[in-house]
Design a protein around this motif. Structure first.
Motif, short mmCIF file in Angstrom:
data_model
loop_
_atom_site.label_atom_id
_atom_site.label_comp_id
_atom_site.label_asym_id
_atom_site.label_seq_id
_atom_site.Cartn_x
_atom_site.Cartn_y
_atom_site.Cartn_z
N UNK A 1 8.65 12.14 10.72
CA UNK A 1 7.71 12.27 10.86
C UNK A 1 6.56 11.49 10.71
N UNK A 2 5.88 11.68 12.33
CA UNK A 2 4.52 10.47 12.29
C UNK A 2 4.24 11.57 11.10
N UNK A 3 2.59 10.18 10.35
CA UNK A 3 1.89 10.88 9.53
C UNK A 3 2.92 10.97 8.22
N UNK A 4 3.96 11.34 8.07
CA UNK A 4 5.31 11.24 6.66
C UNK A 4 4.52 9.90 6.05
N UNK A 5 4.53 10.11 4.45
CA UNK A 5 4.43 8.73 3.81
C UNK A 5 5.23 8.23 3.30
N UNK A 6 4.66 6.92 3.57
CA UNK A 6 5.69 5.36 2.90
C UNK A 6 4.43 4.85 2.19
N UNK A 7 5.41 3.45 1.79
CA UNK A 7 5.40 2.45 1.16
C UNK A 7 5.15 1.55 2.40
N UNK A 8 3.60 1.26 2.21
CA UNK A 8 4.01 -0.89 3.15
C UNK A 8 3.47 -2.01 3.06
N UNK B 1 0.70 -1.44 -0.27
CA UNK B 1 -0.35 0.39 -0.18
C UNK B 1 0.68 0.79 -0.09
N UNK B 2 0.59 1.63 -0.73
CA UNK B 2 1.41 3.96 -0.96
C UNK B 2 0.51 4.80 0.06
N UNK B 3 1.40 5.61 0.67
CA UNK B 3 1.13 6.79 0.70
C UNK B 3 -0.10 6.32 2.00
N UNK B 4 0.73 5.72 3.06
CA UNK B 4 0.23 5.67 4.36
C UNK B 4 0.99 6.19 5.09
N UNK B 5 0.22 6.82 5.57
CA UNK B 5 1.20 8.09 6.63
C UNK B 5 1.45 7.09 8.33
#
Length: 252
Positions: A126-133, A110-114
């Motif tokens: 920073x918490x909330x920065x977008x990640x790929x999980x 999943x992309x663009x996961x905070x």
């Protein structure tokens, strides 16, 4: 010296009798009531003793039938070392190939996961920065043997061909190779192993029982500047793996 708890003494005695061959593999042990009478303890003591041997893998309980000597389980050895990360492609696939097994996996990204707080701390973002999980279920000859959930900051991979780990030209090649393809050199991997018990979700995916022993490995990759580029939680079932760490020794 203080005496061991009674259930540990009973467990030690039963373990010794099993290993000595008093009961063969597949044999049914006496009931808890019979063993309690034999050892002169309460049934709750023999219950705890047998539960301990079930956790150790010497016994197995069968609903409505009793407790039996379990067939010794086959455990693969997972060696965590620098050598493991230097191999081209997926370290897991290479691990399996060295053992004569076929290593495959199923994954969902999943992309663009905070980033949650704990993951953000591990990735120094920073918490909330977008990640790929990405969640993985690793298979050996088609049987589930390992789970993993990884997180990568999109600030590193966004807009590149490797933003999704299992898609694009380097699908399935592993973090080190994928990062290298976009100019990020992974230099260090830090692992923190912690013993735990399988949750219901983990047990369902791995085909084990809730509460079975697992090893949870928190792994983080760092680049040459010390920046975290990926972090993952790996779940290794004790019934399937023994984990060995190999360290190189610097010569004087």
């Amino acid at each position: 010296m203080p005496r061991e708890a009674p259930y540990l003494e009973v467990a030690d005695s039963l373990r010794a009798r099993i290993l000595a061959g008093e009961w063969e593999i597949g044999a049914r042990l006496p009931s808890r009531a019979q063993l309690a009478e034999e050892y002169g303890v309460g049934r709750n003591v023999t219950q705890r003793a047998m539960d301990r041997l079930i956790v150790e893998g010497l016994l197995e309980g069968r609903a409505g039938s009793g407790t039996y000597v379990r067939k010794p389980r086959e455990r693969m050895r997972m060696v965590r070392s620098r050598h493991r990360e230097r191999r081209n492609g997926s370290p897991f696939r290479a691990d399996m190939r060295e053992q004569g097994r076929a290593g495959t996996w199923e994954s969902h990204s999943r992309a663009r996961v905070p980033a949650p707080d704990a993951i953000a701390e591990r990735l120094a973002i920073t918490p909330g920065d977008l990640c790929v999980t990405t969640r993985y279920e690793f298979l050996s000859d088609g049987q589930p043997v390992q789970l993993s959930e990884s997180w990568e900051p999109m600030a590193i991979t966004d807009g590149t061909p490797v933003v999704l780990p299992e898609m694009g030209p380097l699908a399935g090649m592993g973090v080190v190779e994928r990062m290298r393809s976009i100019g990020v050199e992974v230099e260090t991997a830090v692992e923190v192993p912690r013993p735990s018990r399988a949750t219901q979700a983990q047990a369902n995916l791995l085909g084990i029982s809730v509460g079975d022993l697992v090893l949870e490995i928190e792994r983080t990759y760092y680049d040459t500047d010390g920046r975290p580029v990926e972090t993952a939680d790996i779940v290794v079932p004790d019934a399937r793996w023994e984990v060995a760490y190999e360290f190189g020794i610097d010569r004087p």
